[in-house]
Design an enzyme around this catalytic site. Sequence first.
Site, PDB file in Angstrom:
ATOM      1  N   ASP A   8      52.887  36.663  38.231  1.00  0.00           N
ATOM      2  CA  ASP A   8      51.400  36.603  38.693  1.00  0.00           C
ATOM      3  C   ASP A   8      51.708  36.547  40.458  1.00  0.00           C
ATOM      4  O   ASP A   8      52.674  36.217  40.718  1.00  0.00           O
ATOM      5  CB  ASP A   8      51.010  35.351  37.998  1.00  0.00           C
ATOM      6  CG  ASP A   8      49.466  34.768  38.760  1.00  0.00           C
ATOM      7  OD1 ASP A   8      48.628  35.834  38.826  1.00  0.00           O
ATOM      8  OD2 ASP A   8      49.379  33.710  39.074  1.00  0.00           O
ATOM      9  N   LEU A   9      50.790  36.623  41.033  1.00  0.00           N
ATOM     10  CA  LEU A   9      50.791  36.658  42.421  1.00  0.00           C
ATOM     11  C   LEU A   9      50.388  35.145  43.179  1.00  0.00           C
ATOM     12  O   LEU A   9      51.307  34.379  43.298  1.00  0.00           O
ATOM     13  CB  LEU A   9      50.036  37.814  43.196  1.00  0.00           C
ATOM     14  CG  LEU A   9      49.848  37.724  44.568  1.00  0.00           C
ATOM     15  CD1 LEU A   9      51.175  38.141  45.155  1.00  0.00           C
ATOM     16  CD2 LEU A   9      48.805  38.654  45.071  1.00  0.00           C
ATOM     17  N   ASP A  10      49.056  35.063  43.079  1.00  0.00           N
ATOM     18  CA  ASP A  10      48.431  33.839  43.557  1.00  0.00           C
ATOM     19  C   ASP A  10      49.078  32.678  43.116  1.00  0.00           C
ATOM     20  O   ASP A  10      48.836  32.507  41.857  1.00  0.00           O
ATOM     21  CB  ASP A  10      47.091  34.023  43.610  1.00  0.00           C
ATOM     22  CG  ASP A  10      46.461  35.218  44.200  1.00  0.00           C
ATOM     23  OD1 ASP A  10      46.738  35.340  45.427  1.00  0.00           O
ATOM     24  OD2 ASP A  10      45.553  35.657  43.493  1.00  0.00           O
ATOM     25  N   THR A  16      48.310  31.652  48.197  1.00  0.00           N
ATOM     26  CA  THR A  16      47.163  32.309  48.177  1.00  0.00           C
ATOM     27  C   THR A  16      46.027  31.410  47.429  1.00  0.00           C
ATOM     28  O   THR A  16      44.735  31.753  47.557  1.00  0.00           O
ATOM     29  CB  THR A  16      47.040  33.819  48.093  1.00  0.00           C
ATOM     30  OG1 THR A  16      47.858  34.282  46.971  1.00  0.00           O
ATOM     31  CG2 THR A  16      47.554  34.493  49.351  1.00  0.00           C
ATOM     32  N   LYS A  44      41.413  30.411  38.011  1.00  0.00           N
ATOM     33  CA  LYS A  44      42.992  31.133  38.264  1.00  0.00           C
ATOM     34  C   LYS A  44      43.045  32.143  37.205  1.00  0.00           C
ATOM     35  O   LYS A  44      42.841  31.925  36.288  1.00  0.00           O
ATOM     36  CB  LYS A  44      43.756  29.926  38.101  1.00  0.00           C
ATOM     37  CG  LYS A  44      44.080  29.039  39.368  1.00  0.00           C
ATOM     38  CD  LYS A  44      45.004  28.227  39.546  1.00  0.00           C
ATOM     39  CE  LYS A  44      44.983  27.250  40.928  1.00  0.00           C
ATOM     40  NZ  LYS A  44      46.223  26.219  40.839  1.00  0.00           N
ATOM     41  N   SER A 113      48.772  40.749  38.396  1.00  0.00           N
ATOM     42  CA  SER A 113      47.689  40.009  39.049  1.00  0.00           C
ATOM     43  C   SER A 113      46.251  40.497  38.840  1.00  0.00           C
ATOM     44  O   SER A 113      46.126  41.442  38.777  1.00  0.00           O
ATOM     45  CB  SER A 113      48.257  40.057  40.435  1.00  0.00           C
ATOM     46  OG  SER A 113      46.999  39.317  41.272  1.00  0.00           O
ATOM     47  N   ALA A 114      45.368  39.541  38.785  1.00  0.00           N
ATOM     48  CA  ALA A 114      43.990  39.826  38.760  1.00  0.00           C
ATOM     49  C   ALA A 114      43.512  40.193  39.756  1.00  0.00           C
ATOM     50  O   ALA A 114      42.104  40.748  40.308  1.00  0.00           O
ATOM     51  CB  ALA A 114      43.050  38.771  38.053  1.00  0.00           C
ATOM     52  N   LYS A 144      42.460  37.789  32.585  1.00  0.00           N
ATOM     53  CA  LYS A 144      43.191  36.922  31.817  1.00  0.00           C
ATOM     54  C   LYS A 144      42.377  35.805  31.268  1.00  0.00           C
ATOM     55  O   LYS A 144      41.217  35.604  32.057  1.00  0.00           O
ATOM     56  CB  LYS A 144      44.475  36.215  32.722  1.00  0.00           C
ATOM     57  CG  LYS A 144      45.370  37.083  33.415  1.00  0.00           C
ATOM     58  CD  LYS A 144      46.404  36.563  34.457  1.00  0.00           C
ATOM     59  CE  LYS A 144      47.037  37.459  35.089  1.00  0.00           C
ATOM     60  NZ  LYS A 144      47.769  37.064  36.172  1.00  0.00           N
ATOM     61  N   GLU A 168      53.816  32.276  35.571  1.00  0.00           N
ATOM     62  CA  GLU A 168      52.116  32.018  35.675  1.00  0.00           C
ATOM     63  C   GLU A 168      51.872  30.661  36.140  1.00  0.00           C
ATOM     64  O   GLU A 168      52.508  29.798  35.688  1.00  0.00           O
ATOM     65  CB  GLU A 168      51.530  32.205  34.531  1.00  0.00           C
ATOM     66  CG  GLU A 168      50.743  33.642  34.231  1.00  0.00           C
ATOM     67  CD  GLU A 168      49.658  33.683  35.094  1.00  0.00           C
ATOM     68  OE1 GLU A 168      49.268  32.661  35.717  1.00  0.00           O
ATOM     69  OE2 GLU A 168      49.143  34.943  35.302  1.00  0.00           O
ATOM     70  N   ASP A 169      51.050  30.628  37.161  1.00  0.00           N
ATOM     71  CA  ASP A 169      50.425  29.214  37.513  1.00  0.00           C
ATOM     72  C   ASP A 169      49.196  28.877  36.734  1.00  0.00           C
ATOM     73  O   ASP A 169      48.788  27.637  37.021  1.00  0.00           O
ATOM     74  CB  ASP A 169      50.429  29.201  39.028  1.00  0.00           C
ATOM     75  CG  ASP A 169      49.178  29.948  39.560  1.00  0.00           C
ATOM     76  OD1 ASP A 169      49.013  31.058  39.009  1.00  0.00           O
ATOM     77  OD2 ASP A 169      48.499  29.493  40.386  1.00  0.00           O
TER      78      ASP A 169
HETATM   79  C1  G1P Z   1      40.589  37.324  42.332  1.00  0.00           C
HETATM   80  C2  G1P Z   1      39.590  36.177  42.459  1.00  0.00           C
HETATM   81  C3  G1P Z   1      40.311  34.872  42.317  1.00  0.00           C
HETATM   82  C4  G1P Z   1      41.288  34.675  41.311  1.00  0.00           C
HETATM   83  C5  G1P Z   1      42.402  35.590  41.821  1.00  0.00           C
HETATM   84  C6  G1P Z   1      43.589  35.578  40.737  1.00  0.00           C
HETATM   85  O1  G1P Z   1      41.003  37.979  43.575  1.00  0.00           O
HETATM   86  O2  G1P Z   1      38.682  36.314  43.458  1.00  0.00           O
HETATM   87  O3  G1P Z   1      39.251  33.821  42.182  1.00  0.00           O
HETATM   88  O4  G1P Z   1      41.906  33.126  41.643  1.00  0.00           O
HETATM   89  O5  G1P Z   1      41.610  37.217  41.447  1.00  0.00           O
HETATM   90  O6  G1P Z   1      44.715  36.076  41.365  1.00  0.00           O
HETATM   91  P1  G1P Z   1      40.812  39.007  44.452  1.00  0.00           P
HETATM   92  O7  G1P Z   1      40.727  40.321  43.793  1.00  0.00           O
HETATM   93  O8  G1P Z   1      39.370  38.476  44.968  1.00  0.00           O
HETATM   94  O9  G1P Z   1      41.891  38.868  45.514  1.00  0.00           O
HETATM   95 MG    MG Z   2      47.869  32.582  39.856  1.00  0.00          MG
END
Ligand code: G1P
Ligand code: MG
Length: 216
Positions: A8-10, A16, A44, A113-114, A144, A168-169
């Site tokens: 996962d990224l964030d 971030t 998240k 990542s999302a 997710k 994953e966090d």
């Molecule tokens: C999106 C959502 C954010 C979520 C993140 C997960 O990112 O905006 O709330 O925590 O995915 O990685 P974005 O596509 O806006 O960078």
């Molecule tokens: Mg994350």
Amino acid sequence: MIKAFLFDLDGVLVDTAVFHYKAWKRLANQLGFDIDEEFNETLKGISRMDSLDAILKHGGVSLSQEEKEKYAKIKNDWYLELVNQMTVNDILPGVETFLKESRSIGIKIALGSASKNASLILEKTGILVLFDAIIDGNHVSRSKPDPEVFLKGAEALGVENDACVVFEDAYAGVQAAKAANMLAVGIGSEEVLHNADLITKGLNEMSPSEIITKIL
Ligand code: G1P
Ligand code: MG
């Protein structure tokens, strides 16, 4: 046998997750209510539009589709202001070494990542070149805990699902890994990530080989 790591990224590779929280909080405040850290946990791993829907529901605000798109863009612009100040120093401790060591023992690496901003962030922090595949919010349609992002990652790497370890966090991210029949390392606290197979505070705490030994 473990053949691939999916990250996962964030909140796992970069800090971030805090920027997302700040930007979403600013948006909620502009709409006349507030969100706290506990509520933020539920965002998240959730896509931008799904996050906005959850926030609006939380604040009891209803908006038209057009307004939602406007506010999602405003949030993303605020978020990007923070991202654009990032440098190579903003990767979380131990990340670069962990990725390089993983590669050196023959583990394939993908991002799951999302976020739609993933490539930009990996590029800004100088770690994009270490990935064999990138699956992000531009490649998936389901947030997710749906396993789509990780299933696509394994497929892109040509590795069976049960030979993958996900990092994953987010609780929803660990759920996604489990739904994909993968092992999951939770990055953070036991309290939030009790569904993970192994928990660590960060990628600087254990080497790739130690993770593999402990998780099997
Ligand atoms: C999106 C959502 C954010 C979520 C993140 C997960 O990112 O905006 O709330 O925590 O995915 O990685 P974005 O596509 O806006 O960078
Ligand atoms: Mg994350």
